[in-house]
Design a protein around this motif. Sequence first.
Motif, PDB file in Angstrom:
ATOM      1  N   TYR A 163       9.003  48.855   2.978  1.00 37.58           N
ATOM      2  CA  TYR A 163       9.862  49.090   1.684  1.00 37.58           C
ATOM      3  C   TYR A 163      10.248  47.888   0.751  1.00 37.58           C
ATOM      4  CZ  TYR A 163      12.955  51.854  -1.338  1.00 37.58           C
ATOM      5  OH  TYR A 163      13.566  52.639  -2.340  1.00 37.58           O
ATOM      6  N   TYR A 164      10.672  46.864   1.651  1.00 34.75           N
ATOM      7  CA  TYR A 164      11.193  45.571   1.029  1.00 34.75           C
ATOM      8  C   TYR A 164       9.860  44.896   0.191  1.00 34.75           C
ATOM      9  CZ  TYR A 164      12.262  40.599   0.663  1.00 34.75           C
ATOM     10  OH  TYR A 164      12.610  39.114   0.223  1.00 34.75           O
ATOM     11  N   SER A 165       8.863  44.906   0.965  1.00 36.16           N
ATOM     12  CA  SER A 165       7.629  44.513  -0.085  1.00 36.16           C
ATOM     13  C   SER A 165       7.168  45.437  -1.208  1.00 36.16           C
ATOM     14  CB  SER A 165       6.335  44.252   1.008  1.00 36.16           C
ATOM     15  OG  SER A 165       6.432  43.332   1.921  1.00 36.16           O
ATOM     16  N   TYR A 166       7.237  46.611  -0.935  1.00 42.47           N
ATOM     17  CA  TYR A 166       6.973  47.756  -1.888  1.00 42.47           C
ATOM     18  C   TYR A 166       8.007  47.473  -3.394  1.00 42.47           C
ATOM     19  CZ  TYR A 166       6.489  52.625  -3.659  1.00 42.47           C
ATOM     20  OH  TYR A 166       6.322  53.424  -4.718  1.00 42.47           O
ATOM     21  N   CYS A 167       9.230  47.397  -3.110  1.00 43.62           N
ATOM     22  CA  CYS A 167      10.133  47.371  -4.147  1.00 43.62           C
ATOM     23  C   CYS A 167       9.952  45.792  -4.886  1.00 43.62           C
ATOM     24  CB  CYS A 167      11.402  47.546  -3.758  1.00 43.62           C
ATOM     25  SG  CYS A 167      12.031  49.043  -3.418  1.00 43.62           S
ATOM     26  N   SER A 168       9.655  44.860  -4.058  1.00 41.20           N
ATOM     27  CA  SER A 168       9.593  43.499  -4.678  1.00 41.20           C
ATOM     28  C   SER A 168       8.331  43.292  -5.303  1.00 41.20           C
ATOM     29  CB  SER A 168       9.678  42.518  -3.375  1.00 41.20           C
ATOM     30  OG  SER A 168      10.797  42.617  -2.762  1.00 41.20           O
ATOM     31  N   TYR A 169       7.119  43.936  -4.895  1.00 47.64           N
ATOM     32  CA  TYR A 169       5.731  43.795  -5.601  1.00 47.64           C
ATOM     33  C   TYR A 169       5.067  44.949  -6.190  1.00 47.64           C
ATOM     34  CZ  TYR A 169       6.874  39.298  -2.718  1.00 47.64           C
ATOM     35  OH  TYR A 169       7.549  38.312  -2.392  1.00 47.64           O
ATOM     36  N   VAL A 171       6.802  48.219  -7.180  1.00 51.15           N
ATOM     37  CA  VAL A 171       7.932  48.955  -8.003  1.00 51.15           C
ATOM     38  C   VAL A 171       8.313  47.879  -9.070  1.00 51.15           C
ATOM     39  CG1 VAL A 171       9.857  49.984  -8.201  1.00 51.15           C
ATOM     40  CG2 VAL A 171       8.609  50.645  -6.264  1.00 51.15           C
ATOM     41  N   GLY A 172       8.602  46.429  -8.515  1.00 49.73           N
ATOM     42  CA  GLY A 172       9.287  45.609  -9.151  1.00 49.73           C
ATOM     43  C   GLY A 172      10.806  45.616  -9.738  1.00 49.73           C
ATOM     44  N   ASN A 173      11.592  46.421  -8.743  1.00 49.88           N
ATOM     45  CA  ASN A 173      12.951  46.677  -9.090  1.00 49.88           C
ATOM     46  C   ASN A 173      13.834  45.628  -8.120  1.00 49.88           C
ATOM     47  OD1 ASN A 173      12.170  48.122  -6.871  1.00 49.88           O
ATOM     48  ND2 ASN A 173      13.982  49.482  -6.935  1.00 49.88           N
ATOM     49  N   TYR A 174      13.141  45.011  -7.165  1.00 48.59           N
ATOM     50  CA  TYR A 174      14.064  43.906  -6.618  1.00 48.59           C
ATOM     51  C   TYR A 174      13.287  42.669  -6.674  1.00 48.59           C
ATOM     52  CZ  TYR A 174      15.445  47.509  -3.024  1.00 48.59           C
ATOM     53  OH  TYR A 174      16.082  48.512  -2.439  1.00 48.59           O
ATOM     54  N   PRO A 175      14.064  41.473  -6.430  1.00 45.42           N
ATOM     55  CA  PRO A 175      13.368  40.258  -6.889  1.00 45.42           C
ATOM     56  C   PRO A 175      12.326  39.920  -5.848  1.00 45.42           C
ATOM     57  CG  PRO A 175      15.564  40.124  -5.921  1.00 45.42           C
ATOM     58  CD  PRO A 175      15.363  41.518  -6.369  1.00 45.42           C
ATOM     59  N   PRO A 176      11.185  39.272  -6.349  1.00 43.92           N
ATOM     60  CA  PRO A 176      11.018  38.522  -7.524  1.00 43.92           C
ATOM     61  C   PRO A 176      10.382  39.640  -8.660  1.00 43.92           C
ATOM     62  CG  PRO A 176       9.148  38.193  -5.923  1.00 43.92           C
ATOM     63  CD  PRO A 176      10.221  38.978  -5.137  1.00 43.92           C
ATOM     64  N   ASN A 177      10.521  40.813  -8.612  1.00 46.59           N
ATOM     65  CA  ASN A 177      10.296  41.710  -9.684  1.00 46.59           C
ATOM     66  C   ASN A 177       9.115  41.641 -10.136  1.00 46.59           C
ATOM     67  OD1 ASN A 177      13.530  40.430 -10.210  1.00 46.59           O
ATOM     68  ND2 ASN A 177      13.328  42.777 -10.063  1.00 46.59           N
ATOM     69  N   LYS A 178       8.027  41.654  -9.241  1.00 44.40           N
ATOM     70  CA  LYS A 178       6.522  41.697  -9.576  1.00 44.40           C
ATOM     71  C   LYS A 178       6.216  43.337  -9.601  1.00 44.40           C
ATOM     72  CE  LYS A 178       5.492  37.044  -8.204  1.00 44.40           C
ATOM     73  NZ  LYS A 178       4.573  36.344  -7.373  1.00 44.40           N
ATOM     74  N   LYS A 179       5.495  43.886 -10.442  1.00 42.03           N
ATOM     75  CA  LYS A 179       5.074  45.170 -10.545  1.00 42.03           C
ATOM     76  C   LYS A 179       3.681  45.139 -10.428  1.00 42.03           C
ATOM     77  CE  LYS A 179       6.067  49.427 -13.071  1.00 42.03           C
ATOM     78  NZ  LYS A 179       6.883  50.251 -14.003  1.00 42.03           N
ATOM     79  N   CYS A 186       0.509  42.567  -0.206  1.00 44.76           N
ATOM     80  CA  CYS A 186      -0.256  42.539   1.186  1.00 44.76           C
ATOM     81  C   CYS A 186       0.017  41.171   1.786  1.00 44.76           C
ATOM     82  CB  CYS A 186      -1.591  42.462   0.709  1.00 44.76           C
ATOM     83  SG  CYS A 186      -2.286  44.049   0.341  1.00 44.76           S
ATOM     84  N   LYS A 187       0.160  39.890   0.772  1.00 47.54           N
ATOM     85  CA  LYS A 187       0.464  38.855   1.606  1.00 47.54           C
ATOM     86  C   LYS A 187       1.759  38.606   2.093  1.00 47.54           C
ATOM     87  CE  LYS A 187      -0.359  33.571   0.027  1.00 47.54           C
ATOM     88  NZ  LYS A 187      -0.540  32.991  -0.839  1.00 47.54           N
ATOM     89  N   SER A 188       2.933  38.983   1.470  1.00 51.25           N
ATOM     90  CA  SER A 188       3.902  38.885   1.940  1.00 51.25           C
ATOM     91  C   SER A 188       4.310  39.791   3.053  1.00 51.25           C
ATOM     92  CB  SER A 188       5.150  39.456   1.078  1.00 51.25           C
ATOM     93  OG  SER A 188       4.928  40.894   0.514  1.00 51.25           O
ATOM     94  N   GLY A 189       3.636  41.158   3.029  1.00 44.85           N
ATOM     95  CA  GLY A 189       3.553  41.754   4.109  1.00 44.85           C
ATOM     96  C   GLY A 189       2.911  41.457   5.573  1.00 44.85           C
ATOM     97  N   TYR A 190       1.831  40.681   5.407  1.00 42.25           N
ATOM     98  CA  TYR A 190       1.420  39.948   6.325  1.00 42.25           C
ATOM     99  C   TYR A 190       2.153  38.834   7.018  1.00 42.25           C
ATOM    100  CZ  TYR A 190      -2.297  37.199   8.890  1.00 42.25           C
ATOM    101  OH  TYR A 190      -2.997  36.578   9.795  1.00 42.25           O
ATOM    102  N   HIS A 191       2.708  38.076   6.145  1.00 45.84           N
ATOM    103  CA  HIS A 191       3.707  36.872   6.573  1.00 45.84           C
ATOM    104  C   HIS A 191       4.825  37.595   7.447  1.00 45.84           C
ATOM    105  CE1 HIS A 191       1.681  34.072   3.770  1.00 45.84           C
ATOM    106  NE2 HIS A 191       1.256  33.978   4.688  1.00 45.84           N
ATOM    107  N   LEU A 192       5.405  38.609   6.707  1.00 47.39           N
ATOM    108  CA  LEU A 192       6.670  39.274   7.465  1.00 47.39           C
ATOM    109  C   LEU A 192       6.381  39.580   8.823  1.00 47.39           C
ATOM    110  CD1 LEU A 192       8.019  41.403   4.467  1.00 47.39           C
ATOM    111  CD2 LEU A 192       9.338  39.595   5.697  1.00 47.39           C
TER     112      LEU A 192
END
Length: 467
Positions: A163-169, A171-179, A186-192
Amino acid sequence: MNKFLWGSATASYQCEGGWNEGNRGETQWDNFSHHSALNINHVNGDVASDFYHKYEEDIKLLADGGQNTFRFSIAWSRIIPDGVGEINPAGIEFYNKVIDTCLKYHLVPNVTLFHYDLPKPIYDIGGWENRKTITYFVRYAQICFKYFGDRVPLWSTINEPNYYSYCSYIVGNYPPNKKLDFNAFCKSGYHLLLASARVVREYKKLNLPGRIGIVIDTSNVQTKRSDDLSMKAARKADLFYNKWVTDTVCKGYFPQQLFTLTKDSGIDLSFVKKADKPIFMSGIVDFLGLNIYSRAFIKPYTEGKTEVFMNNKGKNSKVKEGIKIKDWFETDYDPDIPRTKWGSELYPKCMYDELMDIKKNYGNILIYITENGIGEYETADKTGYVVDDERIEIMKKYICYMLKAKKEGVNVQGYYAWSTMDLYSWVNGYEKRYGLIRVDFDHDLKRIPKKSYFWYKNLILQNTEEG
């Protein structure tokens, strides 16, 4: 821990406040809430529920409410203000006090290492998109294990990597707000998940008397039909919402079909390293923490571009939560299922369905329900008391389904209501209230237990033997 755990949960940025006290460093959320135009409700977590000063009052209220465990997260920026450098003694002292206070009141501390609040200096170099963040996170975790591991029997590495990656990348409502940036998702999820696996390995090297897991936001995938197209869409949706996390942390690696589908969708997978696979294999969790709120009701993709819908304005918006991913699947809508004022389904049976699905896929794995509840608009009476009957009725249904699954053999050993007290609900601010305890944000942050607090106390008492 043979006793069933009944408790409630918080997260550091959402409840602590004290954002510039005790040498705490700045986080991505401080930066967002202070400066971003996308902070649409114009609120921040500077004071939040002031748990930083009121922790003993809050922990005592848990104990007085019959709860025997407390889930909270540690703020990385309190332990290492810049995320990478010197240890902050004031941060160590604060969490030692919180943990010792839990033990004083006979509450099992359940600690999450990362719950969204990345130190800003790490955020500034790309956050979880940057592989270096993994190394920094492992060091931070090692410090926490060193100072707190003797008294904390339950650890979670990451809260909701999905969900953290979903909202951040997406939806774009969490920083860094990429939509709709699926490459970053995928990259952030893999690293997490790689960071989680490395931390699990580090913890197990220490032979501490506890367990370590991960917390995921589960979306049990369901369809209206069972034809071939619907089943293929459901499998893709399950990979997107759930299996990229659950298969990896429970079985030791990502599902092969996921690599095929992401490559076919044009995702750059150059961040996947062959040498990482043994790390994933040796980083299997001891338990799953499941945050269960709703299902993912989907249908086959029809037509049109990829798009996503999220309601962060509550009753001021008619938006229903959902997503359409080209060639994968799209959200379906059931008019007979009620929705919250924030546009998500209210479907308590998803608790039972998800628990049975976990048992089917991963056997007898230990499970804790690490979040469950509902956000509401609430009005207190003149004494500050809130009669939250709707919350009680909804939580009762979810808990009944949990106990049904437990009776049918699912190894679920704990339940945490979200949340302990009213707190900062990310972009939604303070109007969206989840707490069993009311916080009067206008009058010295006074605590007033709600009707649900007393109902939950009674439910715990009734289910002590059953647990």
